[in-house]
Design a protein around this motif. Structure first.
Motif, PDB file in Angstrom:
ATOM      1  N   VAL A   1       0.747  -1.250  -0.085  1.00  0.00           N
ATOM      2  CA  VAL A   1      -0.152   0.221  -0.054  1.00  0.00           C
ATOM      3  C   VAL A   1       1.099   1.282  -0.015  1.00  0.00           C
ATOM      4  CG1 VAL A   1      -1.856  -1.217   1.289  1.00  0.00           C
ATOM      5  CG2 VAL A   1      -0.346  -0.038   2.705  1.00  0.00           C
ATOM      6  N   ASP A   2       0.062   2.427  -0.133  1.00  0.00           N
ATOM      7  CA  ASP A   2       0.947   3.760  -0.088  1.00  0.00           C
ATOM      8  C   ASP A   2       1.836   3.793  -0.964  1.00  0.00           C
ATOM      9  OD1 ASP A   2      -0.712   4.248   1.996  1.00  0.00           O
ATOM     10  OD2 ASP A   2       0.621   4.296   3.438  1.00  0.00           O
ATOM     11  N   ASN A   3       1.662   3.454  -2.207  1.00  0.00           N
ATOM     12  CA  ASN A   3       2.583   3.549  -3.212  1.00  0.00           C
ATOM     13  C   ASN A   3       3.781   2.690  -3.250  1.00  0.00           C
ATOM     14  OD1 ASN A   3       0.897   5.284  -4.917  1.00  0.00           O
ATOM     15  ND2 ASN A   3       1.439   7.094  -3.718  1.00  0.00           N
ATOM     16  N   GLY A   4       3.697   1.717  -2.669  1.00  0.00           N
ATOM     17  CA  GLY A   4       4.979   0.886  -2.282  1.00  0.00           C
ATOM     18  C   GLY A   4       5.802   1.123  -1.152  1.00  0.00           C
ATOM     19  N   SER A   5       5.176   2.074  -0.224  1.00  0.00           N
ATOM     20  CA  SER A   5       6.027   2.471   0.849  1.00  0.00           C
ATOM     21  C   SER A   5       5.771   1.667   1.835  1.00  0.00           C
ATOM     22  CB  SER A   5       5.740   3.968   1.474  1.00  0.00           C
ATOM     23  OG  SER A   5       6.125   4.763   0.597  1.00  0.00           O
ATOM     24  N   MET A   6       4.415   0.748   1.869  1.00  0.00           N
ATOM     25  CA  MET A   6       4.007   0.043   3.147  1.00  0.00           C
ATOM     26  C   MET A   6       3.748  -1.239   2.758  1.00  0.00           C
ATOM     27  SD  MET A   6       3.717   1.968   6.427  1.00  0.00           S
ATOM     28  CE  MET A   6       3.662   3.529   6.564  1.00  0.00           C
ATOM     29  N   MET A   7       4.233  -2.385   3.754  1.00  0.00           N
ATOM     30  CA  MET A   7       3.699  -3.759   3.607  1.00  0.00           C
ATOM     31  C   MET A   7       2.652  -3.671   4.709  1.00  0.00           C
ATOM     32  SD  MET A   7       3.574  -6.919   2.497  1.00  0.00           S
ATOM     33  CE  MET A   7       4.967  -7.111   1.523  1.00  0.00           C
ATOM     34  N   GLN A   8       1.351  -3.857   4.167  1.00  0.00           N
ATOM     35  CA  GLN A   8      -0.034  -4.047   5.264  1.00  0.00           C
ATOM     36  C   GLN A   8      -0.221  -5.532   5.633  1.00  0.00           C
ATOM     37  OE1 GLN A   8      -3.277  -1.164   4.490  1.00  0.00           O
ATOM     38  NE2 GLN A   8      -4.689  -3.135   4.293  1.00  0.00           N
ATOM     39  N   VAL A   9      -0.285  -5.793   6.746  1.00  0.00           N
ATOM     40  CA  VAL A   9      -0.600  -7.046   7.065  1.00  0.00           C
ATOM     41  C   VAL A   9      -1.964  -7.226   7.659  1.00  0.00           C
ATOM     42  CG1 VAL A   9       0.327  -9.149   8.449  1.00  0.00           C
ATOM     43  CG2 VAL A   9       1.866  -7.569   7.494  1.00  0.00           C
ATOM     44  N   ASP A  10      -2.833  -7.774   7.184  1.00  0.00           N
ATOM     45  CA  ASP A  10      -4.348  -7.926   7.929  1.00  0.00           C
ATOM     46  C   ASP A  10      -4.658  -9.491   8.400  1.00  0.00           C
ATOM     47  OD1 ASP A  10      -5.699  -5.362   7.284  1.00  0.00           O
ATOM     48  OD2 ASP A  10      -5.078  -5.719   5.215  1.00  0.00           O
ATOM     49  N   PHE A  11      -5.136  -9.491   9.405  1.00  0.00           N
ATOM     50  CA  PHE A  11      -5.373 -10.677  10.189  1.00  0.00           C
ATOM     51  C   PHE A  11      -6.679 -11.114   9.569  1.00  0.00           C
ATOM     52  CE2 PHE A  11      -1.695  -9.134  12.576  1.00  0.00           C
ATOM     53  CZ  PHE A  11      -1.229 -10.053  13.174  1.00  0.00           C
ATOM     54  N   THR A  12      -6.597 -12.554   9.124  1.00  0.00           N
ATOM     55  CA  THR A  12      -7.783 -13.309   8.729  1.00  0.00           C
ATOM     56  C   THR A  12      -8.738 -13.431   9.818  1.00  0.00           C
ATOM     57  OG1 THR A  12      -6.700 -15.276   8.629  1.00  0.00           O
ATOM     58  CG2 THR A  12      -6.554 -13.945   6.699  1.00  0.00           C
ATOM     59  N   SER A  13      -9.862 -14.191   9.631  1.00  0.00           N
ATOM     60  CA  SER A  13     -10.689 -15.042  10.741  1.00  0.00           C
ATOM     61  C   SER A  13      -9.730 -15.929  11.609  1.00  0.00           C
ATOM     62  CB  SER A  13     -11.886 -15.390  10.071  1.00  0.00           C
ATOM     63  OG  SER A  13     -11.647 -16.350   9.068  1.00  0.00           O
ATOM     64  N   LYS A  14      -9.110 -16.714  10.642  1.00  0.00           N
ATOM     65  CA  LYS A  14      -8.354 -17.664  11.382  1.00  0.00           C
ATOM     66  C   LYS A  14      -7.298 -17.081  12.307  1.00  0.00           C
ATOM     67  CE  LYS A  14      -5.144 -21.667  10.483  1.00  0.00           C
ATOM     68  NZ  LYS A  14      -4.507 -22.487   9.570  1.00  0.00           N
ATOM     69  N   GLY A  15      -6.648 -16.081  11.806  1.00  0.00           N
ATOM     70  CA  GLY A  15      -5.491 -15.197  12.549  1.00  0.00           C
ATOM     71  C   GLY A  15      -6.014 -14.578  13.717  1.00  0.00           C
ATOM     72  N   MET A  16      -7.312 -14.085  13.811  1.00  0.00           N
ATOM     73  CA  MET A  16      -8.126 -13.384  14.614  1.00  0.00           C
ATOM     74  C   MET A  16      -8.458 -14.557  15.899  1.00  0.00           C
ATOM     75  SD  MET A  16      -7.759 -10.148  14.359  1.00  0.00           S
ATOM     76  CE  MET A  16      -8.690 -10.098  15.850  1.00  0.00           C
ATOM     77  N   SER A  17      -8.619 -15.576  15.354  1.00  0.00           N
ATOM     78  CA  SER A  17      -9.235 -16.804  16.149  1.00  0.00           C
ATOM     79  C   SER A  17      -8.137 -17.055  17.169  1.00  0.00           C
ATOM     80  CB  SER A  17      -9.772 -17.821  15.641  1.00  0.00           C
ATOM     81  OG  SER A  17     -11.153 -17.394  14.884  1.00  0.00           O
ATOM     82  N   PHE A  18      -7.053 -17.195  16.181  1.00  0.00           N
ATOM     83  CA  PHE A  18      -5.517 -17.707  17.033  1.00  0.00           C
ATOM     84  C   PHE A  18      -5.137 -16.348  18.082  1.00  0.00           C
ATOM     85  CE2 PHE A  18      -0.986 -17.540  17.633  1.00  0.00           C
ATOM     86  CZ  PHE A  18      -0.652 -18.673  17.939  1.00  0.00           C
ATOM     87  N   LEU A  19      -5.489 -15.380  17.668  1.00  0.00           N
ATOM     88  CA  LEU A  19      -5.271 -14.119  18.707  1.00  0.00           C
ATOM     89  C   LEU A  19      -5.900 -14.039  19.762  1.00  0.00           C
ATOM     90  CD1 LEU A  19      -4.331 -11.220  16.444  1.00  0.00           C
ATOM     91  CD2 LEU A  19      -2.628 -12.660  17.370  1.00  0.00           C
ATOM     92  N   ASN A  20      -7.116 -14.534  19.630  1.00  0.00           N
ATOM     93  CA  ASN A  20      -8.183 -14.403  20.851  1.00  0.00           C
ATOM     94  C   ASN A  20      -7.858 -15.367  21.672  1.00  0.00           C
ATOM     95  OD1 ASN A  20      -9.528 -12.083  20.128  1.00  0.00           O
ATOM     96  ND2 ASN A  20     -10.722 -13.332  18.706  1.00  0.00           N
ATOM     97  N   ALA A  21      -7.301 -16.723  21.368  1.00  0.00           N
ATOM     98  CA  ALA A  21      -7.084 -17.846  21.920  1.00  0.00           C
ATOM     99  C   ALA A  21      -5.790 -17.854  22.640  1.00  0.00           C
ATOM    100  CB  ALA A  21      -7.348 -19.036  21.135  1.00  0.00           C
TER     101      ALA A  21
END
Length: 345
Positions: free
Chosen positions: A96-116
């Motif tokens: 994103v941001d014209n190549g300046s940033m790597m964006q990491v979005d957590f999927t539903s699986k990732g959010m389940s892991f974080l919550n647990a």
């Protein structure tokens, strides 16, 4: 005989450098009370993320381009770089941001892991999760590049043009930087020069603290130190009160007078600095000399920073700015010395 019977050394307790565009991503660090009070606005190489490729469930590579050098580096990374997640299915990557940033979005699986398994992490980042509906991380291309260089376990150096020096008396430096009027103006000027294609602004923040040396006599070549203390707050010297704010003021003034950054209109061309209260308060307390230990080496990633302006440039890791008053109370030139050991490091 040089006037004075006490001396102070100003030193850098903390330091951090980051792309200006990354300001909000490190808000928590910059919001810590009384940690940073001097900031440097720098012009450095622009880095962009050209592409990434997921290799397997745990590993991926990104290609980062240095637009000044017109060269790229392939950086291998593991999902564990971000958090101890089970596999790549826990996140989605996006440039994103014209190549300046790597964006990491957590999927539903990732959010389940974080919550647990990471409930405290979820709690600490609830504002982000509420905003996006899931956890999101963003990593600037330069941050990822530096991470890769750190893994190489080699000393490196970055050269920056020093454009502006400022300070804050606020409890945290984020409020000062976020509401700053001069930095966006500097950015506009810089974008006019190269269209923002090859260079971008960086910010280095530091915290200044002081060591106080009380002496019987200070002669040109002989000094007898009787006490030495590290001070955090206001203090008395020779019946004169020196405040922490005045220490920050003199640190900023010495830096500006020596480096003469392009966008510092005040202080850099002062012909008789001793007439300014910034200097005279120290002279009145018989403090001589005032030393500022300018540490430009980042131990955590083994990187040396070089600061340059139209008039001067640093060359060493450990530098010492020195301000001395002569017998008439006049300030001699601010000079920069270095630690002789730097030659062999």
């Amino acid at each position: 005989m040089v006037k004075g019977n006490a001396a102070i050394e100003i030193f850098m307790e903390h330091k951090l450098i980051f792309p200006y565009d990354y300001l909000n991503e490190i808000k928590n660090e910059l919001s810590e009370d009384n940690k940073y009070n001097i900031y440097y606005v720098l012009k450095g190489h622009r880095y962009i993320i050209k592409s990434f490729d997921i290799l397997n469930l745990h590993d991926f590579i990104i290609i980062i381009w240095d637009l000044v050098k017109n060269s790229s580096v392939i950086i291998p990374l593991n999902i564990g770089t971000f958090l101890q997640l089970p596999d790549m299915n826990c996140v989605e990557l996006k440039i994103v941001d014209n190549g300046s940033m790597m964006q990491v979005d957590f999927t539903s699986k990732g959010m389940s892991f974080l919550n647990a398994y990471e409930p405290q992490y979820v709690q600490d980042n609830q504002e982000i999760i509420n905003k996006y509906g899931h956890m999101r991380l963003q990593f600037h291309a330069k941050i990822l590049f530096d991470l890769f260089m750190k893994f190489q376990n080699k000393e490196t150096e970055d050269e920056y043009e020093l454009l502006y020096i400022g300070q804050t008396q606020k409890s945290n430096i984020y409020d000062r930087l976020y509401g700053h009027n001069t930095i966006p103006e500097i950015m506009r000027y810089q974008n006019r020069e190269d269209g923002g294609e090859k260079y971008e602004l960086y910010i280095m923040v530091t915290g200044v603290h002081i060591k106080f040396f009380e002496e019987y006599n200070i002669k040109q070549y002989l000094t007898n130190i009787i006490t030495s203390d590290t001070l955090q707050d206001d203090f008395l010297i020779n019946s004169g009160l020196i405040s922490k704010a005045e220490v920050v003021d003199i640190a900023e003034a010495m830096l500006i007078l020596y480096f003469k950054p392009k966008y510092n209109d005040k202080l850099k061309n002062t012909k008789s600095p001793e007439i300014l209260r910034t200097y005279s308060v120290f002279n009145d307390c018989l403090i001589n000399p005032i030393d500022y230990s300018l540490d430009l080496y980042f131990e955590d990633n083994r990187k040396k920073i070089i600061l340059k302006t139209d008039t001067v440039s640093t060359a060493y890791k450990q530098n010492l700015l020195k301000c001395e008053f002569d017998e008439n109370g006049k300030v001699n030139d601010i000079v920069l010395e270095h630690n002789i050991m730097d030659v062999y490091l």
